[in-house]
Design an enzyme around this catalytic site. Structure first.
Site, PDB file in Angstrom:
ATOM      1  N   LYS A  63      34.384 104.441  86.894  1.00  0.00           N
ATOM      2  CA  LYS A  63      33.686 104.739  88.308  1.00  0.00           C
ATOM      3  C   LYS A  63      32.553 105.693  88.145  1.00  0.00           C
ATOM      4  O   LYS A  63      32.661 106.441  87.060  1.00  0.00           O
ATOM      5  CB  LYS A  63      34.782 105.394  89.194  1.00  0.00           C
ATOM      6  CG  LYS A  63      34.220 105.758  90.542  1.00  0.00           C
ATOM      7  CD  LYS A  63      35.223 106.120  91.640  1.00  0.00           C
ATOM      8  CE  LYS A  63      34.825 106.498  93.096  1.00  0.00           C
ATOM      9  NZ  LYS A  63      35.921 107.174  93.788  1.00  0.00           N
TER      10      LYS A  63
ATOM     11  N   SER B 266      36.540 104.821  97.956  1.00  0.00           N
ATOM     12  CA  SER B 266      35.414 104.847  97.519  1.00  0.00           C
ATOM     13  C   SER B 266      35.159 104.172  96.250  1.00  0.00           C
ATOM     14  O   SER B 266      34.096 103.808  96.004  1.00  0.00           O
ATOM     15  CB  SER B 266      34.694 106.404  97.522  1.00  0.00           C
ATOM     16  OG  SER B 266      35.687 107.119  96.496  1.00  0.00           O
TER      17      SER B 266
ATOM     18  N   SER C   6      40.656 106.841  98.150  1.00  0.00           N
ATOM     19  CA  SER C   6      39.754 106.137  97.241  1.00  0.00           C
ATOM     20  C   SER C   6      40.283 105.331  96.099  1.00  0.00           C
ATOM     21  O   SER C   6      39.439 104.328  95.840  1.00  0.00           O
ATOM     22  CB  SER C   6      38.546 107.117  97.194  1.00  0.00           C
ATOM     23  OG  SER C   6      37.916 107.452  98.238  1.00  0.00           O
TER      24      SER C   6
END
Lengths: 50, 443
Positions: free
Chosen positions: B74, B149, B173
């Site tokens: 990420k 997210s 997330s």
């Protein structure tokens, strides 16, 4: 001394304030019942920076 | 192909690390244009690393199950010499001079990073509709959100671009994209995975964990990410696991297809020898209110120095940061105190159970841009609906595993959330592994 962060513009404040008020109402319904012996969930460790 | 299968193929020389890396890079080249799962692809560095790892295997150096396995990070995880945007205009050109600890650990375990996955701006939201780096799409249905997210990580894993991707979870997330994209996602216990040089959203709610295609893949990667830790109590014998199925909160205000799939999963768990009992859950609305207050204030405190650059934030993130500035300090302090009290309530609940089963989300993946969902005849903000069942476990810091447990009539994945006591990830993973083949889902 004044803050370097500009204030929230009025139109934005009008949009977000009701959301915050609803959230705080929900929170305060519960926090009013907290007794004085309930503290933070985290300990402070003054030795940690050594 | 799972990590274990790929690892066996690498050791039998059916495939090399370089060939496996190239296959994944081909998938990225083929699919990233429509999914937008990656912000940065580091193809040359990945091929170089794969070649080195092939040479190591040829010399008899074996780093373990992740040796030569293609992964992604990420774009909140610092990566030395590779820009780390946090999905934000503020950090669009930020190139760290060091790796995050979790990146170092996966690198040492032999994983091959193919690049950086997209996310909701600053990891502050669950749609992954990023105003600076574009909308990320769900590989199951391109008109739908992958969640967030960690939306790019979920999309990349579900699309077969990589075997696993790292994620962060401050209010769901990791688990929301896992649920919406049909992958496994593990939010470990608070601080079980080192967050050093992972760009923070808050001081007390952030967690780092894996998204992967199977529970075993999640286990192998989690084991490489986390520091070993002695168990806090004797392991539960497998046939004696006590599963709590909530009798309140988690099965109201929910898509009936989601409820049915999770209840079916509980019945399947009984086949593994576990005992399922109905349990009354402590005040989850309070837990969610605490989570929202703590998140709002801590995120606003973190970004206050940048708030003079209002034009550099997306509208939704700016609105959330402004909300945090309007919360009095007394309410933040009392939210943290209420957190202590709720923690005691949940530890008391876990005296009678070992794990809790809930839906990960009351909904399947919403359409991109969908602001409201209707549940039980009531219109609800999509973001609040998506986080309703997951946020509380960031407040508590308990580990939570999301795994696919079924499919809606429209073909969208449904996630089961299994929540355990602190540092009992292995119990969640054991249960998830035994349950996985019994559930109506195939990646």
């Amino acid at each position: 001394m004044h803050s370097m962060t500009p204030p929230i513009p009025d139109d934005q404040r009008q949009r977000v304030q009701p959301i915050v008020d609803a959230l705080l109402e929900q929170l305060r319904q519960r926090t009013q019942a907290l007794t004085s012996e309930i503290g933070f969930p985290f300990d402070f460790h003054p030795e940690a920076a050594e | 192909m799972t990590i274990r299968q790929a690892a066996a193929a690498l050791r039998s020389r059916e495939i090399s690390c370089l060939e496996l890396t190239n296959r994944c890079l081909d998938e990225i080249a083929k699919q990233n244009g429509r999914l937008n799962a990656f912000i940065t692809v580091t193809a040359d560095a990945a091929r170089q690393r794969a070649l080195e790892l092939d040479r190591e295997l040829a010399r008899g150096i074996d780093r373990g199950p992740l040796h030569g396995i293609p992964i992604a990070h990420k774009d909140l995880m610092w990566t030395r010499g590779v820009r780390t945007t946090s999905g934000s205009k503020l950090y669009a050109d930020f190139v760290p001079d060091r790796d995050a600890v979790v990146v170092e650990k996966l690198d040492r375990a032999g994983a091959v990073s193919l690049g950086k996955t997209g996310l909701h701006e600053l990891a502050y939201g669950v749609t992954s509709e990023n105003p600076h780096f574009g909308v990320i799409r769900n590989p199951r249905d391109l008109d739908r959100s992958p969640g967030g997210s960690s939306g790019g990580s979920g999309a990349a894993v579900a699309a077969g671009m990589v075997f696993m991707a790292t994620g962060t979870d401050t209010g769901g997330s990791i688990r929301i994209p896992a649920s919406f994209c049909g992958t496994v996602g593990l939010k470990p216990t608070y601080n079980a995975v080192d967050k050093t040089r992972v760009h923070p959203l808050t001081q007390t709610l952030d967690h780092v964990g894996p998204l992967a295609r199977s529970v075993n893949d999640a286990r192998l990667t989690f084991d490489a990410m986390a520091d070993p830790r002695p168990p806090l109590r004797a392991p539960v014998a497998f046939g004696q696991i006590r599963i709590g199925l909530p009798s309140n909160f988690y099965f109201s205000g929910i898509d009936p297809e989601v409820a049915a799939a999770v209840q079916h999963a509980a019945r399947m768990a009984e086949r593994t020898g576990a005992r399922v009992t109905p349990v009354e859950i402590p005040d989850v609305e309070a837990l969610n209110a605490v989570g929202r207050v703590v998140l709002s204030v801590e995120a606003s405190a973190l970004y206050e120095p940048q708030l003079s650059r209002r034009e550099d934030f997306g509208h939704d993130v700016l609105a959330l940061l402004d909300q945090g500035r309007l919360i009095p300090a007394t309410d933040y302090v009392n939210a943290q105190r209420l957190r202590s009290s709720l923690l005691q309530d949940f530890h008391a609940l876990y005296q009678s159970i070992d794990v809790l089963f809930t839906p990960t989300s009351p909904i399947t993946a919403p359409r991109i841009g969908q602001k409201q969902v209707t549940l039980d005849g009531e219109s609800i903000d999509t973001r609040l609906a998506a986080t309703r069942f997951v946020r509380g476990f960031n407040v508590l810091g308990f580990p939570a595993l999301s795994l696919p447990c079924g499919t809606s009539k429209g073909g969208l994945p449904i996630g089961l959330q299994i929540i355990g006591r602190p540092f009992e990830e292995q119990l969640l993973l054991n249960l998830g592994e035994s349950l996985e083949p019994l559930l109506p889902w195939n990646l």
